[in-house]
Design a protein around this motif. Structure first.
Motif, PDB file in Angstrom:
ATOM      1  N   LEU A   6     -10.226   4.092   1.463  1.00  0.00           N
ATOM      2  CA  LEU A   6      -8.957   3.257   1.581  1.00  0.00           C
ATOM      3  C   LEU A   6      -7.640   3.915   1.509  1.00  0.00           C
ATOM      4  O   LEU A   6      -6.822   3.527   2.487  1.00  0.00           O
TER       5      LEU A   6
ATOM      6  N   TRP B  57     -13.205  -1.849  -7.631  1.00  0.00           N
ATOM      7  CA  TRP B  57     -11.571  -0.862  -7.701  1.00  0.00           C
ATOM      8  C   TRP B  57     -10.695  -1.925  -8.420  1.00  0.00           C
ATOM      9  O   TRP B  57     -10.562  -3.109  -8.172  1.00  0.00           O
TER      10      TRP B  57
ATOM     11  N   LEU C 213     -11.507  -6.735  -2.105  1.00  0.00           N
ATOM     12  CA  LEU C 213     -11.862  -5.440  -2.298  1.00  0.00           C
ATOM     13  C   LEU C 213     -12.284  -5.091  -3.882  1.00  0.00           C
ATOM     14  O   LEU C 213     -13.034  -4.311  -4.113  1.00  0.00           O
ATOM     15  N   HIS C 214     -11.213  -5.938  -4.472  1.00  0.00           N
ATOM     16  CA  HIS C 214     -11.889  -5.810  -6.230  1.00  0.00           C
ATOM     17  C   HIS C 214     -13.199  -6.201  -6.572  1.00  0.00           C
ATOM     18  O   HIS C 214     -13.804  -5.509  -7.323  1.00  0.00           O
TER      19      HIS C 214
ATOM     20  N   ILE D 186      -6.805  -7.912  -1.639  1.00  0.00           N
ATOM     21  CA  ILE D 186      -6.632  -7.306  -3.089  1.00  0.00           C
ATOM     22  C   ILE D 186      -7.890  -7.945  -3.842  1.00  0.00           C
ATOM     23  O   ILE D 186      -8.755  -7.090  -4.225  1.00  0.00           O
TER      24      ILE D 186
ATOM     25  N   ALA E 131     -12.903   4.719  -2.725  1.00  0.00           N
ATOM     26  CA  ALA E 131     -11.412   4.366  -2.744  1.00  0.00           C
ATOM     27  C   ALA E 131     -10.918   5.414  -1.957  1.00  0.00           C
ATOM     28  O   ALA E 131      -9.573   5.122  -1.410  1.00  0.00           O
TER      29      ALA E 131
ATOM     30  N   ILE F 251      -6.096  -0.440  -5.489  1.00  0.00           N
ATOM     31  CA  ILE F 251      -5.804  -0.958  -4.298  1.00  0.00           C
ATOM     32  C   ILE F 251      -4.209  -0.994  -4.187  1.00  0.00           C
ATOM     33  O   ILE F 251      -3.912  -0.836  -2.702  1.00  0.00           O
TER      34      ILE F 251
ATOM     35  N   ARG G  67      -6.947  -3.170  -9.556  1.00  0.00           N
ATOM     36  CA  ARG G  67      -5.804  -3.475  -8.651  1.00  0.00           C
ATOM     37  C   ARG G  67      -4.815  -2.473  -8.549  1.00  0.00           C
ATOM     38  O   ARG G  67      -4.002  -2.511  -7.542  1.00  0.00           O
TER      39      ARG G  67
END
Length: 434
Positions: A118, A59, A53-54, A50, A115, A64, A61
């Motif tokens: 993902l 992106w 990737l942030h 988390i 995103a 995600i 939370r």
């Protein structure tokens, strides 16, 4: 007359004693255990990625968490159809395809830049793959291969997921802490692929395939013909079970179970601890400790399920879990202290101890359809997990803390304890849905 006397004498001769050998069912259970461990590698990843990737992609939370939410929801919604597909095509084929999907989905995340990728890889592909490897697989193995010790075997196979977390989580945490999350994703893909040949060569669908009776059975059980219309059967079983009260009580309690484990602790514990200054490897190691005691607690729960009333066990498990969550906000800090370790051990023992009594109640109320019914109950588990995985991330974005999520989950666990006590024994023997 002499020949008759001799024949009678031969008939009275005691048979040669058979050597005690380990029943083939235990080997099948061992293969299933290792298989679930391989699929469980992915369960270790979401909470670790988390923050990386942030930081790398910017992106939120919540975004995600949405990918985790899709994964968890599909993990549950796929399970009842996977159980029906196993009746149609066999466990070996379904499990091999599922492991391949996990490997593809995890491996493709290495090249993602947006995103939606993902959501597609981490959410859709891995969600479908892990759903087909869900606890419905463990229930199917238990129902087909064991007539006795079902609670114990369910506990052992359920603990396999925690064992996978124990094996992979510390290693993956060190990879992520080194500054690159991609090797962790590749490791998950390779772990899933490594199990495929093991499954194909060693897993067997039914005791009749190798000419033995289920463990503890007094007579040989012929293999049923392939069940056609897997999707239709899964939906038919759902509609039949949905007309009964125990189904909704089991689904409700298990939704809260998922919300307070996979959705809450597994997804958000590491970032929550990191918010308080705890290093990621230290927080991940605490989750691994949960995995250690989860193995102990789940196997012990299986043993207890064979001996005590399942609904009372569920009530105790949920009540204790809710109490522990209410204390968690006071325990989080930058260091690992004795009170935190007590929480980790306590929560680990209770993590999926709920599974053996829930499977037993499904079997008690729904008979031969219990694996599919449990698949739908597991779907509710994952829907609850998905909601909290998403809402927990949103709460952190809005309030800057997870405290509200801990307290709300504790209250939900108290409600689950009360719901478990309402479940009653069936008044008459169950009949499977045609």
């Amino acid at each position: 007359m002499t020949q008759t006397t001799e024949a009678a004498a031969v008939d009275r001769t005691p048979p040669k004693p058979r050597r005690n050998r380990i029943h083939r069912a235990w080997f099948v259970a061992a293969v299933a255990f290792v298989t679930i461990i391989g699929a469980a590698a992915f369960r270790s990843v979401p909470g670790l990625l988390i923050d990386p990737l942030h930081e790398e992609f910017g992106w939120s939370r919540g975004t995600i968490g949405a990918a985790v939410s899709i994964n968890l929801a599909l993990y549950g919604l796929t399970a009842p159809f996977a159980a029906a597909l196993m009746d149609r095509f066999g466990m070996r084929r379904v499990v091999a395809v599922a492991l391949t999907m996990i490997a593809i989905g995890s491996g493709l995340t290495v090249w993602m830049t947006a995103a939606w990728q993902l959501l597609l890889c981490w959410g859709l592909l891995v969600g479908l793959g892990t759903g087909s490897m869900a606890l419905a697989f463990a229930a199917t193995v238990t129902n087909r291969w064991f007539a006795e010790r079902r609670g114990l075997v369910t506990g052992i196979l359920t603990a396999a997921s925690a064992s996978g977390q124990l094996i992979f989580l510390p290693v993956l945490a060190l990879m992520v802490e080194a500054g690159n999350w991609r090797p962790a994703a590749v490791t998950v893909a390779l772990a899933a692929l490594a199990v495929v040949p093991f499954v194909w060569l060693l897993l067997r669908d039914h005791p009749a395939d190798v000419g033995v009776e289920p463990y503890g059975a007094k007579e040989f059980v012929p293999k049923p013909p392939p069940a056609r219309g897997a999707a239709r059967r899964a939906v038919t079983v759902l509609f039949s079970a949905a007309r009964t009260g125990p189904f909704w009580l089991l689904a409700g309690t298990f939704a809260i179970c998922g919300a307070s484990t996979n959705g809450l602790i597994q997804t958000h514990f590491v970032p929550a601890a990191h918010d308080h200054g705890m290093p990621v490897p230290a927080a991940a190691s605490l989750l691994a400790v949960i995995g250690v005691f989860d193995v102990v607690g789940t196997i012990a729960s299986g043993w207890l399920t064979d001996r005590f009333e399942s609904r009372r066990l569920l009530a105790v498990y949920y009540a204790l879990r809710g109490i522990s969550l209410l204390f968690l906000p006071m325990l989080l800090s930058s260091t690992v202290h004795p009170s935190m370790l007590f929480f980790i051990v306590f929560y680990g023992l209770d993590w999926v101890a709920t599974v053996p009594p829930t499977v037993a109640l499904c079997r008690e109320h729904y008979g031969e359809d219990s694996a599919i019914v449990f698949g739908w109950v597991l779907a509710s588990h994952q829907v609850g997990a998905a909601l909290v995985a998403f809402l927990g991330g949103v709460a952190r974005d809005v309030f800057g803390t997870y405290d509200m999520v801990w307290y709300a989950s504790g209250a939900l666990c108290a409600a689950a304890a009360l719901m478990a006590l309402v479940i009653r024994r069936p008044a008459s023997p169950v009949v499977a849905v045609a």
